[in-house]
Enzyme design. Sequence first.
Site, short mmCIF file in Angstrom:
data_model
loop_
_atom_site.label_atom_id
_atom_site.label_comp_id
_atom_site.label_asym_id
_atom_site.label_seq_id
_atom_site.Cartn_x
_atom_site.Cartn_y
_atom_site.Cartn_z
N THR A 474 0.75 -1.24 0.03
CA THR A 474 -0.11 -0.05 -0.03
C THR A 474 0.61 1.09 -0.14
OG1 THR A 474 -0.16 -0.19 2.33
CG2 THR A 474 -2.03 -0.93 1.12
N GLY A 522 1.39 8.43 15.06
CA GLY A 522 2.47 7.72 15.77
C GLY A 522 3.65 8.54 15.71
N ARG A 633 -7.37 13.86 5.07
CA ARG A 633 -5.92 14.57 4.44
C ARG A 633 -5.26 13.28 3.57
NH1 ARG A 633 -1.27 17.06 8.36
NH2 ARG A 633 -0.29 18.16 6.43
N ILE A 634 -5.16 13.67 2.38
CA ILE A 634 -4.55 12.64 1.76
C ILE A 634 -2.84 12.68 1.77
CG2 ILE A 634 -4.08 11.67 -0.77
CD1 ILE A 634 -6.74 11.44 0.69
N LYS A 638 -0.15 10.43 -4.91
CA LYS A 638 0.24 9.49 -5.91
C LYS A 638 -0.12 7.91 -5.67
CE LYS A 638 4.21 8.03 -9.23
NZ LYS A 638 5.54 8.45 -9.59
N THR A 639 0.22 7.58 -4.43
CA THR A 639 0.30 6.41 -4.02
C THR A 639 -1.41 5.96 -3.55
OG1 THR A 639 0.99 6.63 -1.75
CG2 THR A 639 2.60 5.82 -3.23
N GLY A 708 -7.03 2.64 1.90
CA GLY A 708 -7.05 1.54 1.16
C GLY A 708 -8.26 0.62 0.85
N GLU A 709 -9.27 0.73 1.41
CA GLU A 709 -10.42 -0.24 1.05
C GLU A 709 -11.88 0.70 0.43
OE1 GLU A 709 -10.49 -3.43 4.22
OE2 GLU A 709 -9.71 -1.80 4.86
#
Length: 743
Positions: A474, A522, A633-634, A638-639, A708-709
Site C-alpha cells: 500500500t 504515531g 487528509r491525503i 500518487k500512492t 486502502g479499502e
Amino acid sequence: MTRYIGAPTSRVDGFAKVTGAAKYAAEFDAPGLAYGGVATSTIAKGRILRIDCEAALRVAGVIEVFTHENRPPLPDDDEAYKDATSPEGAPFRPLFDDRIMFDRQPIALVVAETSEIARFAASLIVVDYESEPHRTDMFRDLAAAIPLKAPSDSSQDAQFTPPKTRGRPDEALAAATTRHAGDYFVPIEHHNPMELFASTVVYEGDGRLTVYDKTQGVQNVQQYLCKVFEMRPEDLRVVSPFVGGAFGSGLRPQFQVMLAVLAARALRRSVRVALTRQQMYVLGYRPAMRQSVELGANADGTLAAIAHDALTITSTYEDFYRQETAWSGLLYKCANAKYAHRLARLDLPTPCDMRAPSAPTALFALESAMDELAVALEIDPLELRLRCYSDRDQNNDRPFSSKALRECYRQGAEAFGWEKRNREPRSMRDDGELIGWGMATGMWEALQMPIAVRIALGANGHAEVACATSDIGTGTYTIMAQVAADMLGSPLDSVSVKLGDSSLPQSPVEGGSWIAASVANGIATTAGAIRAELLRLAKRMPDSPFATAADSEVALVDGKLVTTGEPSHSALIADIMRHSGVDRVEQEKATEPRDDAARAHNTHSAIFVEVRVDEQLGVIRVTRVVSAIAAGRILNAKTAKSQISGSVVWGIGMALHEETLIDHRFGRIMNANIAEYHVPVNADIRDIDVIFVEEAHDANPLGIKGVGEIGVVGVAAAIANAVYNATGKRVRDLPITLDKLRL
C-alpha cells in the site's frame, strides 16, 4: 522547506522492488535449508483411518514425513491457537488429529532436500478415509442457519451483529407509496494475491528461530507461534519486510507457518514451506451471501422503511461474520428499519476478511436496490440518494466526524457528465454496442489503532523511523518517510524506515485501512518527543535563544531547531548534539487514538461508471469510471490514487469476473487456480479517474482517514446499475456474465 505530506511522491521502496532487491518470505536463504511439501485431504468430511507414508519416505532426499500420528506434542487447548483476529470458535489446528473438516485440509508435511522432491513425495502418500456426509451448499438446509441477535449493549459483538430495529418498519412498508424488494447474491471470492503464502524458518544454533513469513502482522504471528510452541518472544523473531499482496488473507497466521516451525524445531534445521496456488484456496475467502433488501418510499422520494436480511456462510468450527446489514443506517435517512443476519455452517474452511469486508457485498445489495427504487419512482438515482441523505449515524444516533459525501456526488457527477445520462434503458448506443451509465455510493470505516514508533535522529541529519507495522504493497514505507521528513524537518532521502519485524515497536495488524492514520500520527507523537529533547539540550547552550522557549514554540526545519515566532532564533541540530556530547537523539513513544466514540468515523465515495455491452454477444466492458473519494487528509496523492485505482479494478472483478465454484457432490472447489478463477487483466481496464474531495477531519492530529479499502466499495453496484441502464436487464447475482443477460 519542502513539504512532503500530500505530495505525489514515488515509492521509496520502488527501486528495490523493480530490481529484485526486495526479498519476500520464500526468498530468504539459510545454510542447510530443507523444504516442506504439504499433502492434503481428498474428502470434505470424515476421518483418516490409515495414512501410509512408506512410499514417500523411500524417495531419495526425503528427510521426514510429519502427520497427526508422529508430529511433536502440541497444546490441546483452543486458546493456544487463537490470534488477535480469530473469530469465535475453535481455530483449525493442522496435523492435530484424524478429523477432516474440509476438502484439501493439510494432513501431512513432507520435508526434503529440495522443494521438488518434497512436493513429489507428498503426492505418494496413501490415505484411507471414513467419509461422512458433508454440506457445502448454503441453500440446502436454510432452517439450520443460525440467527445473529441484535446487541443489547455496546459490547464488542455490536460491531458485527445487526443493529436494533428503528421505528415500525412493517407498518411503514405496508403504508409506503412505492415499494421494492429483491434478493441479491454474491458468491465465494478468493484473494489470489500474486505472492504465494510461504514461511522460511531459520534455525539458529541455540534453538532460537527467525521466521520470514508472508503476513499482515508480524507480532500477531509471533504471539501465535509462541503460544503454540511455548516459546519466549525473545527466542522467536518474525520478519516480513515485503508482502506481495494479501488483501486480508494475511491477517491470521496461516497453517504453513506453523508447519514450518514444527518441522524446524523437530529436525533442528532451517525449513521453508511454500504453498501452491491450489492450496491457498483453503486459507480463507470472502464468504458467499444472499441478501434480501426491501425498501419503501414516500411520495416525495424519501425513504419510509428499510428491511435488510443477510444469509452468509461460515465453517463448522468457527463463527466468522461481519456487518452486512448496518450500512444503510449510515448512508440514508430512514426512521423505520429492521435487520436480520443468519449464518450457514458449512464443511468448508473458515472465511476471512477480504478487502473492505462486508461493505462491497452489503452495498452491492443496498445500492442495487436503491437504483431499482429510483426506476420505480421515475427519478434520477443520484437525486434519490440526495433526498435520502443522512447527516447522522442512525444506528447509534450520533453525528459524523466529517461527511463530505454531497461534495463527492457533485464533483463525481460533474467530472463524469452525469447530467447527460438518459435514464431509459437501451436508449444510448454506439456502433453496435449498448451504452449504460450507473452510479453508487461507497462507505468504509475511518479508524485509528494504538501503535508505537521509535525515531533515532543522528547528528548527520539522518533519521531512522521504526515500527513493527507491515507494508502489504500500500505504500507504508513511503508515507512513513514522508511524515517523518516533514515532522523532523529533514530531506526525504535522509529518512530510512524499518518495519515488518516483530522486534520493533508495537503495531497492530495492517488491515481495516487504519495503518496510515495510526502510524502517521504515531510518527508525529515521537517526532514531538525528539523535538522536545533537542529543545532541552539546546537550552544548555551558552546564550541559548531557546532559554525561555516552550515545546509548542519551536519546530524542526531544514536541519535546525527554530522558534516559530522568530525564525532567526535557530540552531543547527548538529551543533546542539555536538555541544551536548551526543551523536544521536532517540525516542520511542506509544500513541493512542483520541476518545471520540460520540461521533461516527467513516470515509465516503461516489462512483460513476460507463459500460458498453455488445448487443449480439452480451460481452460487457467497463469503459469509464469516476471515483470521488472523501477520506480526510491525503498523505501521498500518487500512492493514494494507485490504491483507489487498484480497488476499482477489484470492484470490476467482483462485478464481472470473480466466482469460486464448488462441486457440492464432493465439497471441492473446481477452479482453485488463476486460469479458471477469473480476475481482470489489463485488457479489461480502461479509464479510471480518481478525485480526492477536500475534507477536514479532526478525529486525529493529522486529519487522516485512510484510503486502502474505500475504493472498492460500491463499484460492483455501480456496474450492475450501468448494465441495467444499457440493457434493461437487472442482474442481482454476481458475477454478471453474458449468460445472465440473455439479450
